[in-house]
Design a protein around this motif. Sequence first.
Motif, short mmCIF file in Angstrom:
data_model
loop_
_atom_site.label_atom_id
_atom_site.label_comp_id
_atom_site.label_asym_id
_atom_site.label_seq_id
_atom_site.Cartn_x
_atom_site.Cartn_y
_atom_site.Cartn_z
N SER A 55 15.12 49.04 32.14
CA SER A 55 16.25 49.76 31.07
C SER A 55 15.70 49.45 29.62
O SER A 55 15.74 50.03 28.77
CB SER A 55 17.53 49.08 31.00
OG SER A 55 18.12 49.49 32.48
N ASN A 98 19.35 47.46 34.46
CA ASN A 98 20.77 47.54 34.30
C ASN A 98 21.29 47.95 35.46
O ASN A 98 20.92 48.62 36.34
CB ASN A 98 21.17 48.46 32.94
CG ASN A 98 21.01 47.99 31.73
OD1 ASN A 98 20.73 46.64 31.63
ND2 ASN A 98 20.99 48.60 30.79
N ASN A 165 23.48 43.42 35.07
CA ASN A 165 22.22 43.75 34.44
C ASN A 165 21.33 42.38 34.51
O ASN A 165 21.54 41.32 34.01
CB ASN A 165 22.41 43.66 32.97
CG ASN A 165 23.42 45.13 32.50
OD1 ASN A 165 23.50 45.87 33.33
ND2 ASN A 165 24.09 45.07 31.20
#
Length: 605
Positions: A55, A98, A165
């Motif tokens: 991410s 994530n 995450n």
Amino acid sequence: MTKLKYIKFFLLAAMTLILSVSGVTYAQTSGTTTIPVSAVAPWPVFQRIDALTFSSRVGLSTVWGDYWERSEEPNDISYVGNTQELTNTANGNYAVYNSINLGSGVEALMLRIALASGTNTVEVRLNSSSGTLVGTCTINSTGSVTTYRTVPCPVDSNLAKGIQNLVIRFTGTNSQMRFNWFAFWAKDTTQKIDDIQKKSDNEAINKPAPVSKISGTSVRTKSMLPASSETLAKSYGLWSPGKTWECPKWIHDTYWVKGEDGKVYPTWHPPVDFNPETNSYCTYGHDHGDDPRGSEAFSIGGMPAFGYVNEQQAVNDPANPRHEDHFGHKVLVANNWTMYNANNSSLTTKCDVVIKLHMGTHSPDALTNTAHEILLSGKCDGQQAFNLKRFALFGTPGSFKEAEESQCNLPVTSGILPTPSNQPTGNVHRAIPTSDCYRRGTTAQQVSAVATRTREFWLTSLVGGDFYFTITNPARFYDPSSATKIGRTVDNCYIQGHPLYNTLLCQETRGAGSKVSWDDPRSPFRGTVQSSSHFSALSFDNSQSSVVYTDAYGRNARTSPTPGGINLKQIVPTQGFSFKVDGQASIFATTDYSASGTNGVRAPN
């Protein structure tokens, strides 16, 4: 629906979804009548995340990996090209991934890396580079940046759980390390049921059998069980769950079919189902190959009666019964195979075939028994249909041969009495891995040939041609020192110096966390990967009748059943034909019926 009723319905549905996804509580809703697209899968599910799907990243750079790095597809289901990876993996640089579903807890992450020299250190944190530390590990040199290893990075399963995450932070100073992917096993993750039935090579010449959608179909109920007045075959009702996440026995027993003798037999079922008692998915822990309903010739044979030939053998020759376990019944579907006329190769046709063969790769049975139940039905364009039932023969009772490899390939006497004792010798053979074969030749020869020495290869005759069946990840090998005459393939992953030790499959096994037993879904040796299986011909002579009767071995054909065992009904063409297929055009698409470790299928299988 009124507004108030709609709100109540929405809240109930949302509550059920939340409880299911959490992996903590499984709510039972009385209105669940169809299988949902997504639900919790409470068994260990394998997940692999490409390093480049981050991410965000800090300090890391992208580099092309080694051309021969093919670890994303360890079972060679699909071709994987040259991949890009992360490097500059040092000095606190990190990547964030994530919304990773860690289910009810992960024991270890597997990191796929290459490191030329020295060591490097890695931290696994939650949410940020300074977030909760859940694990650390030291990476040792693999020898070069083109030599990869899958290494475990233990994490705290009490912290590494739920949807998180994840931050993978490189705290060492060796910036040249390459990072290709990470993976893990996690229970109680949300899965899509139609995506976890099997995984096939969709680029093959012969397309894999389609997966029939399960989502949206009716939930199994006890009303689907056979009536108490029905006569049950010996093969019916043999399976019971062996793991807490497996389906209840009653759901498994709702999959049945009537045989031609009027008895109830087990039949094909998907590897994954929905359990209305827990409102979650459940697994049967074994597969039966392709869904026969995906065949364009399905109407000819219908749902296969598993154990029908065994039952007739036992009835007709009670002193010499043959009963095969439930796990080994496998179905192969061939749709629209192009075959050529054996007498004129310029003339071709399309053929549809369904093969149901019993061939377990977990027990001692195949070490000694050459007779294995086969059901064969199908039709070629412009020709009459066929539907056959008998024992296929795979060599000499009481023996088999080693893996077909130059240093091996020797005959082996199993030391186990065949059952039945009077089964005939026939056709070709079964090639099964052995403890001796693994250790033959130089160390380099052992390593280079380890894949072929692990495969099981079966060969028999089939209506004018040959039928080959190959399993690349069997759960057993022949070990004469064992009381059962078998060893468990996965155990070799923990023996340093064994040729299997450094294979990708064994590296992933050791990276799973705790030690993996032979019947654990985390073992890659599940007997699920079919590769290079094929049949070479379909050939029938003219017949005075489309219906003939034979014994359990397909012998002594008569136009009517007779006492003494000539009672297996065979449907054959009255007008004979002979078609062949060669080379790649004769191969079923490579398929992993454990869907790359996502559906809970395990040995015994």
